[in-house]
Design an enzyme around this catalytic site. Structure first.
Site, PDB file in Angstrom:
ATOM      1  N   HIS A   1       0.894  -1.199   0.127  1.00  7.99           N
ATOM      2  CA  HIS A   1       0.127   0.105  -0.111  1.00  7.99           C
ATOM      3  C   HIS A   1       0.759   1.279  -0.013  1.00  7.99           C
ATOM      4  CE1 HIS A   1      -3.519  -2.314   0.499  1.00  7.99           C
ATOM      5  NE2 HIS A   1      -3.531  -2.553   1.701  1.00  7.99           N
TER       6      HIS A   1
ATOM      7  N   ASP B   1      -3.610 -10.392  -2.199  1.00  4.60           N
ATOM      8  CA  ASP B   1      -4.091  -9.964  -0.995  1.00  4.60           C
ATOM      9  C   ASP B   1      -5.551  -9.394  -1.253  1.00  4.60           C
ATOM     10  OD1 ASP B   1      -2.630  -8.357   1.598  1.00  4.60           O
ATOM     11  OD2 ASP B   1      -4.621  -7.411   1.123  1.00  4.60           O
TER      12      ASP B   1
ATOM     13  N   ASP C   1      -5.431 -12.498   3.648  1.00  2.14           N
ATOM     14  CA  ASP C   1      -6.754 -11.816   4.278  1.00  2.14           C
ATOM     15  C   ASP C   1      -8.087 -12.211   3.614  1.00  2.14           C
ATOM     16  OD1 ASP C   1      -5.482 -10.349   2.707  1.00  2.14           O
ATOM     17  OD2 ASP C   1      -5.357  -8.440   3.762  1.00  2.14           O
TER      18      ASP C   1
ATOM     19  N   HIS D   1      -6.903  -6.870  -0.138  1.00  2.00           N
ATOM     20  CA  HIS D   1      -7.070  -5.230  -0.420  1.00  2.00           C
ATOM     21  C   HIS D   1      -6.115  -5.211  -1.682  1.00  2.00           C
ATOM     22  CE1 HIS D   1      -7.659  -5.648   4.028  1.00  2.00           C
ATOM     23  NE2 HIS D   1      -8.589  -4.820   3.684  1.00  2.00           N
TER      24      HIS D   1
END
Length: 309
Positions: free
Chosen positions: A123, A160, A244, A162
């Site tokens: 990120h 992931d 996740d 996200h």
């Protein structure tokens, strides 16, 4: 030949506030899960150089992160991202592990590698730490492979839950990289739509609906992502390995099972066998249910080890 595991006790010294999901216990549980794999080639994650970080970030970003490190306690860089006295060296080891793993895989020293470090990286944008991340670990690894090893075709697969907005931003105008992100949408950080394709059509985003299962993921990868990787014929595959998307994870709403991560890892390694002598470097990103994280990492690394034998 076996799988190299890069980690370091310094990554346990990146301390976040009580109750924060990106906690020291994540790495402790991973270490426990991987303790049952004595055949792993265990290596200390080295500390990176400033020049490594500057492959993707400006000097001003490095200076700001360095200056932010507190003498005690922690400092909040935003509502989610925090830095403690041990965070900077932990982050430098996360970058350094990626550099060392790329070197080891490209030299033929090992076939593949898994990097168990924290903080994560996908990120972090050029001048913005966010989403628990300080530096773009995997993007830096890709730049290192291209700028210092001369590679011209590098694939990054980010599974992931996200969207990997940082990796996308850091490599937006990089024609030598093919970046894939499968992620839940809608979900933080809100980026990752299919029309975000990069400066050279090198960005591929695949939003997945909340509560979708591993079956929908498999269909997306088989129909869209794997054929695109096949056409690209990468010289190296990097993985942003977030766990996740597991159905037990508290921060999202995908319903993958542990075996879905094993399946996906096997398919990626098969593509690497076809195109780049099996060369894969996988780096830990998210995963916040400690039991599911440990089991999923173990399944992921088990496949890497099988493919490196």
């Amino acid at each position: 030949m076996t799988t190299a595991l890069y980690t370091h006790a310094d990554c346990l010294n990146h301390v976040t506030p009580a109750g924060h999901p990106e906690q020291v216990a994540r790495l402790e549980h991973i270490n426990g899960a991987l303790a049952g794999f004595p055949q792993l080639d265990r290596r200390d994650a080295p500390e990176c150089t400033d020049a490594d970080i500057l492959l993707c970030h400006p000097q001003s970003h490095l200076d700001a992160i360095t200056a932010a490190a507190p003498a005690n306690g922690w400092r909040s860089l935003d509502a989610d991202t925090h830095i403690s006295p041990g965070s900077l060296i932990a982050a430098r080891r996360a970058v350094g592990a990626n550099i060392a793993a790329v070197d080891a895989v490209l030299s033929g020293d090992v076939k593949n590698a898994f990097i168990a470090t924290r903080p994560p990286g996908h990120h972090a944008e050029q001048s913005t730490p966010m989403g628990f991340c300080l530096f773009g670990n995997v993007a830096i690894a890709a730049k290192h492979a291209m700028e210092r090893h001369g590679l011209e075709c590098v694939t990054i697969v980010d599974f992931d839950v996200h969207h990997g907005n940082g990796t996308q931003a850091l490599l937006w105008n990089e024609p030598r990289v093919q970046f894939f992100s499968s992620h839940q949408s809608p979900l933080w950080p809100g980026s990752g739509s299919e029309n975000e394709t990069g400066g050279h059509n090198n960005i591929w985003n695949f939003p997945l609906a909340p509560h979708s299962t591993g079956q929908e993921m498999r269909q997306t990868y088989e129909a869209e992502i794997f054929p695109a990787i096949d056409r690209y014929q990468p010289q190296l595959i990097l993985i942003s390995a977030g766990f996740d998307a597991h159905m037990a994870d508290p921060l999202a709403n995908l319903n993958w099972q542990t075996e879905d991560f094993a399946w996906l890892t096997r398919q990626i390694c098969d593509l690497a066998d076809t195109h780049c002598q099996g060369r894969v470097v996988s780096t830990l990103e998210g995963g916040y249910d400690l039991t599911a994280l440990a089991a999923s990492v173990a399944a992921h690394v088990q496949v890497l080890m099988e493919k490196s034998a």
